[in-house]
Design a protein around this motif. Sequence first.
Motif, PDB file in Angstrom:
ATOM      1  N   LEU A  45      24.257  28.034 -14.475  1.00  0.00           N
ATOM      2  CA  LEU A  45      23.585  26.845 -15.000  1.00  0.00           C
ATOM      3  C   LEU A  45      24.197  25.584 -14.414  1.00  0.00           C
ATOM      4  CD1 LEU A  45      21.584  25.495 -16.890  1.00  0.00           C
ATOM      5  CD2 LEU A  45      23.220  25.819 -18.770  1.00  0.00           C
ATOM      6  N   GLU A  46      25.525  25.547 -14.336  1.00  0.00           N
ATOM      7  CA  GLU A  46      26.215  24.394 -13.750  1.00  0.00           C
ATOM      8  C   GLU A  46      25.812  24.202 -12.296  1.00  0.00           C
ATOM      9  OE1 GLU A  46      30.813  22.838 -12.898  1.00  0.00           O
ATOM     10  OE2 GLU A  46      30.455  24.532 -14.225  1.00  0.00           O
ATOM     11  N   ARG A  47      25.763  25.293 -11.539  1.00  0.00           N
ATOM     12  CA  ARG A  47      25.387  25.193 -10.120  1.00  0.00           C
ATOM     13  C   ARG A  47      23.954  24.688  -9.955  1.00  0.00           C
ATOM     14  NH1 ARG A  47      28.797  29.942  -9.674  1.00  0.00           N
ATOM     15  NH2 ARG A  47      27.046  31.304 -10.189  1.00  0.00           N
ATOM     16  N   ASP A  48      23.041  25.163 -10.817  1.00  0.00           N
ATOM     17  CA  ASP A  48      21.643  24.731 -10.728  1.00  0.00           C
ATOM     18  C   ASP A  48      21.494  23.233 -10.995  1.00  0.00           C
ATOM     19  OD1 ASP A  48      20.814  27.263 -10.129  1.00  0.00           O
ATOM     20  OD2 ASP A  48      20.039  27.744 -12.116  1.00  0.00           O
ATOM     21  N   ILE A  49      22.193  22.748 -12.018  1.00  0.00           N
ATOM     22  CA  ILE A  49      22.093  21.324 -12.370  1.00  0.00           C
ATOM     23  C   ILE A  49      22.655  20.451 -11.253  1.00  0.00           C
ATOM     24  CG2 ILE A  49      22.828  19.527 -13.995  1.00  0.00           C
ATOM     25  CD1 ILE A  49      22.868  21.706 -16.172  1.00  0.00           C
ATOM     26  N   ILE A  50      23.820  20.832 -10.720  1.00  0.00           N
ATOM     27  CA  ILE A  50      24.447  20.045  -9.663  1.00  0.00           C
ATOM     28  C   ILE A  50      23.580  20.056  -8.402  1.00  0.00           C
ATOM     29  CG2 ILE A  50      26.420  19.957  -8.076  1.00  0.00           C
ATOM     30  CD1 ILE A  50      28.197  20.774 -10.406  1.00  0.00           C
ATOM     31  N   ALA A  51      22.963  21.203  -8.095  1.00  0.00           N
ATOM     32  CA  ALA A  51      22.084  21.280  -6.925  1.00  0.00           C
ATOM     33  C   ALA A  51      20.883  20.342  -7.091  1.00  0.00           C
ATOM     34  CB  ALA A  51      21.611  22.718  -6.726  1.00  0.00           C
ATOM     35  N   ALA A  52      20.302  20.322  -8.293  1.00  0.00           N
ATOM     36  CA  ALA A  52      19.165  19.422  -8.555  1.00  0.00           C
ATOM     37  C   ALA A  52      19.611  17.963  -8.456  1.00  0.00           C
ATOM     38  CB  ALA A  52      18.582  19.709  -9.937  1.00  0.00           C
ATOM     39  N   TYR A  53      20.819  17.672  -8.923  1.00  0.00           N
ATOM     40  CA  TYR A  53      21.379  16.319  -8.842  1.00  0.00           C
ATOM     41  C   TYR A  53      21.527  15.891  -7.378  1.00  0.00           C
ATOM     42  CZ  TYR A  53      25.105  12.740  -9.092  1.00  0.00           C
ATOM     43  OH  TYR A  53      25.868  11.613  -8.945  1.00  0.00           O
ATOM     44  N   LYS A  72      23.854  24.538 -24.092  1.00  0.00           N
ATOM     45  CA  LYS A  72      23.829  23.088 -24.331  1.00  0.00           C
ATOM     46  C   LYS A  72      25.208  22.478 -24.111  1.00  0.00           C
ATOM     47  CE  LYS A  72      19.817  22.710 -27.386  1.00  0.00           C
ATOM     48  NZ  LYS A  72      19.267  22.182 -28.643  1.00  0.00           N
ATOM     49  N   GLN A  73      26.246  23.208 -24.494  1.00  0.00           N
ATOM     50  CA  GLN A  73      27.610  22.717 -24.255  1.00  0.00           C
ATOM     51  C   GLN A  73      27.875  22.595 -22.756  1.00  0.00           C
ATOM     52  OE1 GLN A  73      29.904  25.636 -26.405  1.00  0.00           O
ATOM     53  NE2 GLN A  73      29.889  24.447 -28.314  1.00  0.00           N
ATOM     54  N   THR A  74      27.405  23.581 -21.997  1.00  0.00           N
ATOM     55  CA  THR A  74      27.559  23.535 -20.534  1.00  0.00           C
ATOM     56  C   THR A  74      26.797  22.355 -19.948  1.00  0.00           C
ATOM     57  OG1 THR A  74      27.801  25.940 -20.397  1.00  0.00           O
ATOM     58  CG2 THR A  74      27.152  24.790 -18.384  1.00  0.00           C
ATOM     59  N   ILE A  75      25.574  22.130 -20.438  1.00  0.00           N
ATOM     60  CA  ILE A  75      24.746  21.015 -19.941  1.00  0.00           C
ATOM     61  C   ILE A  75      25.446  19.680 -20.190  1.00  0.00           C
ATOM     62  CG2 ILE A  75      22.580  19.767 -20.264  1.00  0.00           C
ATOM     63  CD1 ILE A  75      21.345  22.556 -21.004  1.00  0.00           C
ATOM     64  N   ARG A  76      26.006  19.502 -21.385  1.00  0.00           N
ATOM     65  CA  ARG A  76      26.706  18.241 -21.698  1.00  0.00           C
ATOM     66  C   ARG A  76      27.931  18.079 -20.803  1.00  0.00           C
ATOM     67  NH1 ARG A  76      25.864  20.257 -27.077  1.00  0.00           N
ATOM     68  NH2 ARG A  76      24.023  19.309 -28.024  1.00  0.00           N
ATOM     69  N   ARG A  77      28.656  19.175 -20.601  1.00  0.00           N
ATOM     70  CA  ARG A  77      29.867  19.116 -19.774  1.00  0.00           C
ATOM     71  C   ARG A  77      29.516  18.757 -18.334  1.00  0.00           C
ATOM     72  NH1 ARG A  77      31.834  23.086 -16.894  1.00  0.00           N
ATOM     73  NH2 ARG A  77      30.699  24.670 -18.081  1.00  0.00           N
ATOM     74  N   VAL A  78      28.441  19.342 -17.811  1.00  0.00           N
ATOM     75  CA  VAL A  78      28.037  19.044 -16.432  1.00  0.00           C
ATOM     76  C   VAL A  78      27.549  17.611 -16.314  1.00  0.00           C
ATOM     77  CG1 VAL A  78      26.449  19.653 -14.572  1.00  0.00           C
ATOM     78  CG2 VAL A  78      27.479  21.453 -15.948  1.00  0.00           C
ATOM     79  N   CYS A  79      26.822  17.126 -17.310  1.00  0.00           N
ATOM     80  CA  CYS A  79      26.331  15.735 -17.285  1.00  0.00           C
ATOM     81  C   CYS A  79      27.486  14.748 -17.203  1.00  0.00           C
ATOM     82  CB  CYS A  79      25.468  15.444 -18.509  1.00  0.00           C
ATOM     83  SG  CYS A  79      23.787  16.042 -18.343  1.00  0.00           S
TER      84      CYS A  79
END
Length: 306
Positions: A45-53, A72-79
């Motif tokens: 999930l972290e890799r997907d969000i960073i790639a989209a960023y 959701k905790q992972t999403i907040r941490r990545v944000c």
Amino acid sequence: MGIKTGTRVSIQAQPDGKLLINPVIEGRSIKTKRIDVTGCGAKALERDIIAAYLHGYDMIELFSERILVEQKQTIRRVCYKLIGHEITEENSNCVVIQDLLNPNELPIKKGVQRMFLIAVSMQKDAVRAFKTIDHDLALDVSHRDDEVDRLYLLISKQFRSILCEGGMPSNTETSIEEYHEFRMAASPLERIADHAQKIANTALKLQEPVNDKVMEEIDKLNAAYTELVKQSVEALFETNISLANQVIDNVDNMRAWVEELHESILKLKSNEIMISLGTVVDSLSRIGDLSSNIAEIAINMAIRDR
């Protein structure tokens, strides 16, 4: 590009004298990426969000029949790692992340300069924390690495945006070639911060004081490498070939010093201290190599501008 007679366009002068013509599209569409996170683990999930960023999406929609609390905790941490991206909508099956940053607010040179200042402060404080067994300072250094990572990701995103969209941010005096080289310099600075964090993490595990004589040598070694990092960044910003070559030569000349320190460490009685000191000296040596990398980029920039 859909330009016809009567189409409104903007004309922007580039640092190299070229004129960039862009169609003025009213109400530019928002680039959105939808990602199904069903069964997605934290790392993926972290890799997907960073790639989209990094791809420059204005909005990232994460959806599932039910987004788990851990996700959701992972999403907040990545944000937190992403400058400008904030969660603007959240419910049980969807989380929306939106880019709120104006790319002109942080030019690449300021971003690299900020990375340098944080990385150098981390390096100094990490060795001080190791010397004084200050676990609180060591933890603070470790946390500062997050800020360097955030800046590095932002610089990578900005550079990719320039390559894909074909234009420089407005009000910039940086050419595309310089953007490329500063983006390259950001990478060793991020690695310098990583090694400072590694020293800090070693200090967190330390329980007994280090031999004063050996620690005095490490202090001197750290001061010398810190100065070389400063000089390499100065050479980069001033395109100073002489200073850059001096940095590279000094790093090479210090290898014998590092080997002597390693030999002294191997004579110590405590295995814990021996391993910890070896880690610190190795990280400092690698910081020296990274300052050489920055100096080489400075030489490339200076040669191009001659």
